[in-house]
Design a protein around this motif. Structure first.
Motif, PDB file in Angstrom:
ATOM      1  N   ASP A  93       0.829  -1.198   0.000  1.00  0.00           N
ATOM      2  CA  ASP A  93       0.000   0.000   0.000  1.00  0.00           C
ATOM      3  C   ASP A  93       0.869   1.255   0.000  1.00  0.00           C
ATOM      4  OD1 ASP A  93       0.743   0.570   2.665  1.00  0.00           O
ATOM      5  OD2 ASP A  93      -1.164  -0.072   3.508  1.00  0.00           O
ATOM      6  N   THR A  94       0.223   2.401  -0.026  1.00  0.00           N
ATOM      7  CA  THR A  94       0.945   3.669  -0.133  1.00  0.00           C
ATOM      8  C   THR A  94       1.709   4.030   1.141  1.00  0.00           C
ATOM      9  OG1 THR A  94      -1.071   4.858   0.475  1.00  0.00           O
ATOM     10  CG2 THR A  94      -0.597   4.616  -1.888  1.00  0.00           C
ATOM     11  N   MET A  95       1.459   3.297   2.218  1.00  0.00           N
ATOM     12  CA  MET A  95       2.201   3.501   3.468  1.00  0.00           C
ATOM     13  C   MET A  95       3.383   2.530   3.562  1.00  0.00           C
ATOM     14  SD  MET A  95       0.510   5.864   5.264  1.00  0.00           S
ATOM     15  CE  MET A  95       0.884   5.527   6.964  1.00  0.00           C
ATOM     16  N   GLY A  96       3.549   1.649   2.572  1.00  0.00           N
ATOM     17  CA  GLY A  96       4.630   0.676   2.572  1.00  0.00           C
ATOM     18  C   GLY A  96       4.289  -0.649   3.233  1.00  0.00           C
ATOM     19  N   ARG A  97       3.045  -0.800   3.694  1.00  0.00           N
ATOM     20  CA  ARG A  97       2.626  -2.062   4.314  1.00  0.00           C
ATOM     21  C   ARG A  97       2.348  -3.090   3.221  1.00  0.00           C
ATOM     22  NH1 ARG A  97      -2.018   0.756   7.829  1.00  0.00           N
ATOM     23  NH2 ARG A  97      -2.472   1.334   5.682  1.00  0.00           N
ATOM     24  N   THR A  98       2.646  -4.353   3.522  1.00  0.00           N
ATOM     25  CA  THR A  98       2.406  -5.417   2.551  1.00  0.00           C
ATOM     26  C   THR A  98       1.328  -6.364   3.060  1.00  0.00           C
ATOM     27  OG1 THR A  98       4.201  -6.731   3.496  1.00  0.00           O
ATOM     28  CG2 THR A  98       4.738  -5.366   1.591  1.00  0.00           C
ATOM     29  N   TYR A  99       0.610  -6.923   2.114  1.00  0.00           N
ATOM     30  CA  TYR A  99      -0.455  -7.887   2.383  1.00  0.00           C
ATOM     31  C   TYR A  99      -0.265  -9.040   1.417  1.00  0.00           C
ATOM     32  CZ  TYR A  99      -2.354  -3.606   4.344  1.00  0.00           C
ATOM     33  OH  TYR A  99      -2.504  -2.433   5.042  1.00  0.00           O
ATOM     34  N   THR A 100      -0.302 -10.252   1.907  1.00  0.00           N
ATOM     35  CA  THR A 100      -0.159 -11.407   1.031  1.00  0.00           C
ATOM     36  C   THR A 100      -1.356 -12.328   1.194  1.00  0.00           C
ATOM     37  OG1 THR A 100       1.080 -12.712   2.644  1.00  0.00           O
ATOM     38  CG2 THR A 100       2.359 -11.327   1.132  1.00  0.00           C
ATOM     39  N   ALA A 101      -1.605 -13.091   0.151  1.00  0.00           N
ATOM     40  CA  ALA A 101      -2.732 -14.018   0.163  1.00  0.00           C
ATOM     41  C   ALA A 101      -2.462 -15.149  -0.812  1.00  0.00           C
ATOM     42  CB  ALA A 101      -4.022 -13.293  -0.230  1.00  0.00           C
ATOM     43  N   ALA A 102      -3.221 -16.216  -0.638  1.00  0.00           N
ATOM     44  CA  ALA A 102      -3.173 -17.371  -1.535  1.00  0.00           C
ATOM     45  C   ALA A 102      -4.564 -17.590  -2.115  1.00  0.00           C
ATOM     46  CB  ALA A 102      -2.729 -18.613  -0.766  1.00  0.00           C
ATOM     47  N   THR A 103      -4.611 -18.315  -3.200  1.00  0.00           N
ATOM     48  CA  THR A 103      -5.882 -18.665  -3.818  1.00  0.00           C
ATOM     49  C   THR A 103      -6.770 -19.394  -2.814  1.00  0.00           C
ATOM     50  OG1 THR A 103      -4.688 -18.963  -5.891  1.00  0.00           O
ATOM     51  CG2 THR A 103      -6.897 -19.883  -5.780  1.00  0.00           C
ATOM     52  N   VAL A 104      -8.045 -19.023  -2.787  1.00  0.00           N
ATOM     53  CA  VAL A 104      -9.038 -19.717  -1.965  1.00  0.00           C
ATOM     54  C   VAL A 104      -9.952 -20.471  -2.916  1.00  0.00           C
ATOM     55  CG1 VAL A 104     -10.984 -19.448  -0.378  1.00  0.00           C
ATOM     56  CG2 VAL A 104      -8.959 -18.000  -0.142  1.00  0.00           C
ATOM     57  N   ASN A 105     -10.048 -21.766  -2.714  1.00  0.00           N
ATOM     58  CA  ASN A 105     -10.851 -22.601  -3.607  1.00  0.00           C
ATOM     59  C   ASN A 105     -11.723 -23.543  -2.771  1.00  0.00           C
ATOM     60  OD1 ASN A 105     -11.896 -23.739  -5.890  1.00  0.00           O
ATOM     61  ND2 ASN A 105     -10.026 -24.786  -6.486  1.00  0.00           N
ATOM     62  N   LEU A 106     -12.745 -22.969  -2.141  1.00  0.00           N
ATOM     63  CA  LEU A 106     -13.702 -23.726  -1.347  1.00  0.00           C
ATOM     64  C   LEU A 106     -14.979 -23.924  -2.152  1.00  0.00           C
ATOM     65  CD1 LEU A 106     -13.323 -21.762   2.016  1.00  0.00           C
ATOM     66  CD2 LEU A 106     -12.343 -24.000   1.460  1.00  0.00           C
ATOM     67  N   PRO A 107     -15.784 -24.904  -1.805  1.00  0.00           N
ATOM     68  CA  PRO A 107     -17.038 -25.091  -2.543  1.00  0.00           C
ATOM     69  C   PRO A 107     -17.918 -23.834  -2.565  1.00  0.00           C
ATOM     70  CG  PRO A 107     -16.605 -27.011  -1.194  1.00  0.00           C
ATOM     71  CD  PRO A 107     -15.569 -25.973  -0.823  1.00  0.00           C
ATOM     72  N   SER A 108     -17.915 -23.078  -1.482  1.00  0.00           N
ATOM     73  CA  SER A 108     -18.793 -21.906  -1.413  1.00  0.00           C
ATOM     74  C   SER A 108     -18.064 -20.576  -1.593  1.00  0.00           C
ATOM     75  CB  SER A 108     -19.521 -21.887  -0.071  1.00  0.00           C
ATOM     76  OG  SER A 108     -18.581 -21.770   0.975  1.00  0.00           O
ATOM     77  N   LEU A 109     -16.758 -20.601  -1.754  1.00  0.00           N
ATOM     78  CA  LEU A 109     -15.992 -19.363  -1.879  1.00  0.00           C
ATOM     79  C   LEU A 109     -14.763 -19.592  -2.743  1.00  0.00           C
ATOM     80  CD1 LEU A 109     -15.546 -16.392  -0.973  1.00  0.00           C
ATOM     81  CD2 LEU A 109     -14.259 -17.313   0.967  1.00  0.00           C
ATOM     82  N   ARG A 110     -14.658 -18.814  -3.814  1.00  0.00           N
ATOM     83  CA  ARG A 110     -13.502 -18.897  -4.704  1.00  0.00           C
ATOM     84  C   ARG A 110     -12.966 -17.478  -4.930  1.00  0.00           C
ATOM     85  NH1 ARG A 110     -13.614 -24.071  -7.350  1.00  0.00           N
ATOM     86  NH2 ARG A 110     -15.567 -25.087  -6.808  1.00  0.00           N
TER      87      ARG A 110
END
Length: 116
Positions: free
Chosen positions: A34-51
């Motif tokens: 982000d513009t403050m230099g903070r980082t956010y990471t994530a992985a693919t979510v592949n659930l039956p009710s949420l992708r």
């Protein structure tokens, strides 16, 4: 672009995205800064009710944490391209000039796209 040409902060989000992908065994890992230099990471979510793609989830995490914009994004995975919806999510959060680094599982940057 070679990884030696990357800004150290961009190389960092690629490394974090690779680590997230490896740790979870997901198809993709992503990171945003982000513009403050903070980082956010994530992985693919592949659930039956949420992708969710890794990049859309990383953007959502930044926005839900109060980020007022993004400086850069990175996606690591096997895919040859990124879905337009992923780039649109970055553009929605940050505008159309934000670079999105697309790297293979080895961390080598395949392409640099712009959001939107």
């Amino acid at each position: 672009m070679t990884n030696q040409e990357l800004d150290p902060e961009d190389a960092k989000i690629i490394t974090l995205a690779r680590s997230t992908r490896a740790r979870t065994g997901a198809a993709e890992g992503a990171g945003v800064r982000d513009t403050m230099g903070r980082t956010y990471t994530a992985a693919t979510v592949n659930l039956p009710s949420l992708r969710l793609s890794a990049l859309r989830l990383a953007v959502a995490m930044a926005v839900s944490s109060g980020a007022d914009g993004l400086e850069a994004a990175a996606v690591v995975g096997e895919g040859e391209t990124l879905p337009e919806e992923d780039l649109a999510a970055v553009a929605d959060a940050a505008g159309s000039s934000v670079p999105v680094l697309h790297a293979g599982p080895d961390g080598e940057v395949r392409s640099v796209l712009t959001a939107g």
